[in-house]
Design a protein around this motif. Structure first.
Motif, mmCIF file in Angstrom:
data_model
loop_
_atom_site.group_PDB
_atom_site.id
_atom_site.type_symbol
_atom_site.label_atom_id
_atom_site.label_comp_id
_atom_site.label_asym_id
_atom_site.label_seq_id
_atom_site.Cartn_x
_atom_site.Cartn_y
_atom_site.Cartn_z
ATOM 1 N N SER A 1 -9.561 13.111 1.201
ATOM 2 C CA SER A 1 -8.696 12.066 1.724
ATOM 3 C C SER A 1 -8.473 11.048 0.623
ATOM 4 N N VAL A 2 -7.490 10.187 0.833
ATOM 5 C CA VAL A 2 -7.169 9.124 -0.121
ATOM 6 C C VAL A 2 -7.557 7.791 0.492
ATOM 7 N N THR B 1 -4.918 2.875 5.375
ATOM 8 C CA THR B 1 -5.068 4.239 5.856
ATOM 9 C C THR B 1 -6.256 4.292 6.792
ATOM 10 N N GLU C 1 0.827 -1.200 0.000
ATOM 11 C CA GLU C 1 0.000 0.000 0.000
ATOM 12 C C GLU C 1 0.865 1.255 0.000
ATOM 13 N N GLU D 1 0.654 8.454 6.435
ATOM 14 C CA GLU D 1 -0.243 7.588 7.193
ATOM 15 C C GLU D 1 0.233 6.139 7.147
ATOM 16 N N ALA E 1 0.823 4.317 -2.625
ATOM 17 C CA ALA E 1 0.706 5.724 -2.242
ATOM 18 C C ALA E 1 1.812 6.554 -2.883
ATOM 19 N N ARG F 1 0.194 13.044 2.684
ATOM 20 C CA ARG F 1 -0.553 12.509 3.820
ATOM 21 C C ARG F 1 -0.748 11.008 3.682
ATOM 22 N N ALA F 2 -1.110 10.544 2.479
ATOM 23 C CA ALA F 2 -1.322 9.114 2.264
ATOM 24 C C ALA F 2 -0.046 8.329 2.553
ATOM 25 N N LYS G 1 -1.205 13.488 -1.318
ATOM 26 C CA LYS G 1 -0.300 12.364 -1.545
ATOM 27 C C LYS G 1 0.658 12.208 -0.376
#
Length: 231
Positions: free
Chosen positions: A142-143, A148, A6, A193, A10, A189-190, A187
């Motif tokens: 948000s993504v 996440t 993941e 996280e 991201a 933030r993703a 991006k």
């Protein structure tokens, strides 16, 4: 759940495509303050809850707040910036107790973010806007990638990767430059996280807690509510 896979997804997110999704719906902050305030839940008043990373807590500590004489820029204590995420804690005789994961921005007695203020007209403002956490910088988007925070907002793009959460600023015109700036933060933030989630998994060791004791597990290990490490 493969966090490494993941995380790779991201990192491969296309900023231009994220900006297309944001631009397609549009957004402009109206400074209504809804995303900074507590709200009425099914079981009564619920405090504002926004996840903040450990390094973001330290940045806000350094940015400082107002001291007792109203002077701004005074370095803040950890617990003045962040509180243990409430999920997983139980209410004991001496208050919340148990283990939890991650930190939430600290709130006032009425449940609003402690950095949120309103002027006489009711127009809201963040007092640490330049140092605000990524979750605040990217709201209401948000993504949705596995691993996440599993956002609940409606999908914006066809793939369902970008989500838009309830906000009165949605649907307003946004420039391409602003959409791309927001997309870059989204991006980041993703990625952050997922890095944090992986760090928590790697650092986690259960800690026995007594009455009134709270332990917070983040990517740096186990901490007390004041941010000090659990030895």
């Amino acid at each position: 759940m493969d966090l490494d896979a993941e995380l790779a997804r991201a990192r491969d997110l296309d900023v231009s495509e994220l900006a297309d999704a944001i631009e397609s719906i549009g957004f402009e902050c109206t400074r209504c303050g809804a995303c900074c305030k507590g709200y009425e839940g099914d079981d009564g008043p619920e405090p504002h809850t926004a996840t903040v990373f450990p390094d973001e807590v330290r940045a806000l500590q350094e940015a400082g707040g107002d001291d007792s004489e109203g002077e701004s820029g005074t370095p803040m204590e950890w617990r003045d910036v962040a509180r243990p995420m409430p999920y997983g804690l139980v209410e004991g005789d001496d208050g919340p107790e148990g283990e939890t994961f991650e930190w939430a921005l600290q709130t006032t007695a009425c449940g609003d973010c402690r950095f949120y203020e309103e002027d006489d007209s009711g127009r809201g403002a963040c007092q640490v806007h330049e140092d605000r956490p990524l979750i605040c910088e990217t709201y209401p988007f948000s993504v949705a990638l596995g691993g996440t925070s599993q956002p609940m907002g409606e999908a914006v793009d066809e793939e369902g990767v970008v989500r838009a959460h309830e906000c009165e600023g949605l649907g307003r015109d946004i420039s391409r430059a602003d959409a791309e700036e927001l997309a870059r933060a989204l991006k980041e933030r993703a990625v952050r996280e997922l890095r944090e989630a992986r760090g928590v998994t790697e650092a986690y060791e259960p800690v026995e807690t007594g009455p009134g004791e709270v332990v917070v597990h983040d990517s740096e290990g186990a901490k007390r509510p004041d941010g000090t490490r659990v030895q």
